[in-house]
Design an enzyme around this catalytic site. Structure first.
Site, PDB file in Angstrom:
ATOM      1  N   ASP A 157       0.859  -1.165   0.000  1.00 32.05           N
ATOM      2  CA  ASP A 157       0.000   0.000   0.000  1.00 32.05           C
ATOM      3  C   ASP A 157       0.907   1.230   0.000  1.00 32.05           C
ATOM      4  O   ASP A 157       2.077   1.170   0.374  1.00 32.05           O
ATOM      5  CB  ASP A 157      -0.952  -0.015   1.197  1.00 32.05           C
ATOM      6  CG  ASP A 157      -2.160   0.906   0.971  1.00 32.05           C
ATOM      7  OD1 ASP A 157      -3.065   0.924   1.820  1.00 32.05           O
ATOM      8  OD2 ASP A 157      -2.177   1.613  -0.064  1.00 32.05           O
ATOM      9  N   ASP A 177      -7.663  -7.505   0.908  1.00 28.94           N
ATOM     10  CA  ASP A 177      -6.721  -7.659   2.018  1.00 28.94           C
ATOM     11  C   ASP A 177      -7.412  -7.183   3.285  1.00 28.94           C
ATOM     12  O   ASP A 177      -8.277  -6.290   3.227  1.00 28.94           O
ATOM     13  CB  ASP A 177      -5.467  -6.792   1.799  1.00 28.94           C
ATOM     14  CG  ASP A 177      -5.709  -5.342   2.217  1.00 28.94           C
ATOM     15  OD1 ASP A 177      -6.280  -4.588   1.406  1.00 28.94           O
ATOM     16  OD2 ASP A 177      -5.387  -4.997   3.378  1.00 28.94           O
ATOM     17  N   CYS A 186      -6.693 -26.916  14.544  1.00 34.19           N
ATOM     18  CA  CYS A 186      -7.874 -27.784  14.646  1.00 34.19           C
ATOM     19  C   CYS A 186      -7.516 -29.264  14.626  1.00 34.19           C
ATOM     20  O   CYS A 186      -8.226 -30.099  15.181  1.00 34.19           O
ATOM     21  CB  CYS A 186      -8.839 -27.474  13.506  1.00 34.19           C
ATOM     22  SG  CYS A 186      -9.582 -25.853  13.671  1.00 34.19           S
ATOM     23  N   CYS A 212     -12.132 -28.431  10.000  1.00 40.72           N
ATOM     24  CA  CYS A 212     -10.955 -27.678   9.572  1.00 40.72           C
ATOM     25  C   CYS A 212      -9.702 -28.544   9.651  1.00 40.72           C
ATOM     26  O   CYS A 212      -9.518 -29.299  10.606  1.00 40.72           O
ATOM     27  CB  CYS A 212     -10.789 -26.429  10.444  1.00 40.72           C
ATOM     28  SG  CYS A 212      -9.389 -25.403   9.971  1.00 40.72           S
ATOM     29  N   CYS A 227      -6.533 -27.291   9.639  1.00 41.39           N
ATOM     30  CA  CYS A 227      -5.348 -26.500  10.013  1.00 41.39           C
ATOM     31  C   CYS A 227      -4.697 -27.131  11.246  1.00 41.39           C
ATOM     32  O   CYS A 227      -5.319 -27.918  11.974  1.00 41.39           O
ATOM     33  CB  CYS A 227      -5.748 -25.056  10.288  1.00 41.39           C
ATOM     34  SG  CYS A 227      -6.314 -24.736  11.973  1.00 41.39           S
ATOM     35  N   HIS A 279      -5.093 -20.533  12.187  1.00 45.68           N
ATOM     36  CA  HIS A 279      -6.446 -21.034  11.876  1.00 45.68           C
ATOM     37  C   HIS A 279      -7.220 -20.025  11.036  1.00 45.68           C
ATOM     38  O   HIS A 279      -7.832 -20.352  10.024  1.00 45.68           O
ATOM     39  CB  HIS A 279      -7.228 -21.338  13.149  1.00 45.68           C
ATOM     40  CG  HIS A 279      -8.688 -21.555  12.862  1.00 45.68           C
ATOM     41  ND1 HIS A 279      -9.178 -22.735  12.336  1.00 45.68           N
ATOM     42  CD2 HIS A 279      -9.744 -20.706  12.940  1.00 45.68           C
ATOM     43  CE1 HIS A 279     -10.477 -22.613  12.117  1.00 45.68           C
ATOM     44  NE2 HIS A 279     -10.851 -21.385  12.468  1.00 45.68           N
TER      45      HIS A 279
END
Ligand SMILES: Nc1nc2cc3nc(NCCc4ccc(CCO)cc4)[nH]c3cc2c(=O)[nH]1
Length: 373
Positions: free
Chosen positions: A93, A267, A310, A305, A307, A336
């Site tokens: 940015d 974003d 999890c 999930c 990840c 996560h």
């Protein structure tokens, strides 16, 4: 790897689109969510973990890096990719928005903005030319024009004047950016929530010509209804064959609604920042892990999930390490959340490619609780 920057639209489903942005540092699958790496790190995440969540690109900030450690130092050390050990694409940015939201004693003129650092009070100046120089020193692959994002509430006159200043700065940004094969410069549409001003801004940006077009001036407190109202027409004002990037968005349902309206890139600090405050996003709604009801719960955050948080930890454990302010708490909840946001993006990319986005969107909303679960 392509030597140049290009965008290929591969499928559309209603206003939703899926495609691929090719850059010398790798491909970006769209619709794409960019994790925010403000100070040359996605907080609480190693770069390889950010990649493991499925991210193809991350965001850096001119404002923060110019203040500390300075763009010149990062350039001397080989550029931002080497510095932070992330060799895939980076979008930076341009600083204007962060100056207005973080810096002190700001002074805005036609030339640019002077301000004092929120870190040590030192004086600094940002202009379109200096912002382009900083983003070049950082080595970012996608450079954002230097613009002004008016704070709300703002009347039409103020929004119009601010947008026209940003369009003059967009021309100066393009001039200063020069011709840089393999690097992209994105223009930023302004105009608040006023359709005529948004149209004027889009026409001004088209006339200058950019590699991609961002929708700025949103996610500044206008609320989801007003934001979607703008997104019902703003993406269509921008060139169809270039990426459309909605800045600063957002919650999972904001992201889905934006993709449904033709946005290709987004974003937001939300998944990482809320991870550090103990808020986890799941298919069924949000979990506030510090709530006592999770203290004895042996189940994972989200049974579906995959990840690391999890797969290997219970809510009870996450509750404990959050309450104990253990560093692993931020690591696991951030991982996560970023994993879940990328799951949403992957689900939408596949659904659009297979012409079943409406069904995917309906399933996404079904079974989601409003409040915490
Ligand atoms: N150059 C430029 N950059 C922008 C960044 C933005 N970021 C936003 N919104 C972010 C809002 C936002 C801030 C914090 C959190 C964390 C949870 O509170 C979530 C969202 N809107 C934005 C607009 C612009 C813009 O016009 N121009």
């Amino acid at each position: 790897m392509s030597a140049a920057f290009s965008f290929a639209l591969t499928a559309t489903d209603g206003a939703a689109r899926s495609g691929v942005i090719s850059t010398p540092r790798g491909e970006i699958r769209t619709p794409a969510f960019m994790p925010v790496g403000t100070a040359a790190t996605v907080k609480a995440m190693m770069p390889e973990s950010v990649r493991a969540t499925g991210a193809d690109i991350l965001l850096g900030n001119t404002y923060h890096l110019m203040l500390r450690p300075t763009a010149e130092r990062i350039a001397r050390l080989g550029g931002l990719h080497r510095f932070m050990n992330w060799e895939r694409p980076i979008l930076t940015d341009s600083g204007g928005f962060q100056v207005m939201s973080l810096a002190e004693l700001r002074k805005l003129t036609e030339e640019g903005v002077t301000f004092r650092s929120h870190i040590d009070g030192s004086r600094h100046r940002l202009t379109p030319e200096r912002s382009m120089e900083i983003q070049k020193l950082l080595g970012s692959d996608i450079v954002m024009c230097f613009d002004e994002c008016p704070a709300l509430p703002a009347d039409d006159k103020r929004v119009a004047e601010s947008m026209r200043l940003s369009m003059r700065w967009a021309a100066r940004s393009k001039e200063a950016f020069g011709d840089r094969p393999g690097h992209a410069l994105f223009g930023i549409q302004q105009g608040g929530v006023t359709q005529e001003l948004r149209a004027e801004s889009a026409e001004a940006l088209r006339a200058i010509g950019f590699d991609g077009y961002a929708i700025g001036g949103l996610a500044v407190g206008e609320g989801q209804e007003a934001m979607f109202g703008v997104l019902d027409y703003a993406p269509g004002m921008l060139p169809e064959d270039k990426p459309r990037y909605l800045m600063g968005v957002g919650k999972p349902d904001d992201i889905v609604g934006a993709v449904a309206r033709g946005v290709d890139m987004m974003d937001c600090v939300l998944p990482s920042r809320s991870g550090r405050t103990g808020q986890a996003f799941t298919r069924r709604g949000t979990v506030n892990i510090k709530n006592a009801r999770h203290a004895n719960d042996p189940r994972p955050l989200d049974e579906d999930c995959t990840c690391p948080a999890c797969r290997n930890y219970s809510r009870a454990y996450l509750h404990h390490v959050f309450r104990a302010q253990e560093i692993i708490s931020s690591m696991l909840l951030t991982w996560h959340n970023l994993h879940y946001f990328q799951e949403i993006m992957g689900g939408m990319r596949a659904a659009i490619a297979e012409g079943r986005f409406a069904a995917w969107q309906a399933a996404f909303h079904a079974g989601r609780a409003e409040g915490d679960i």
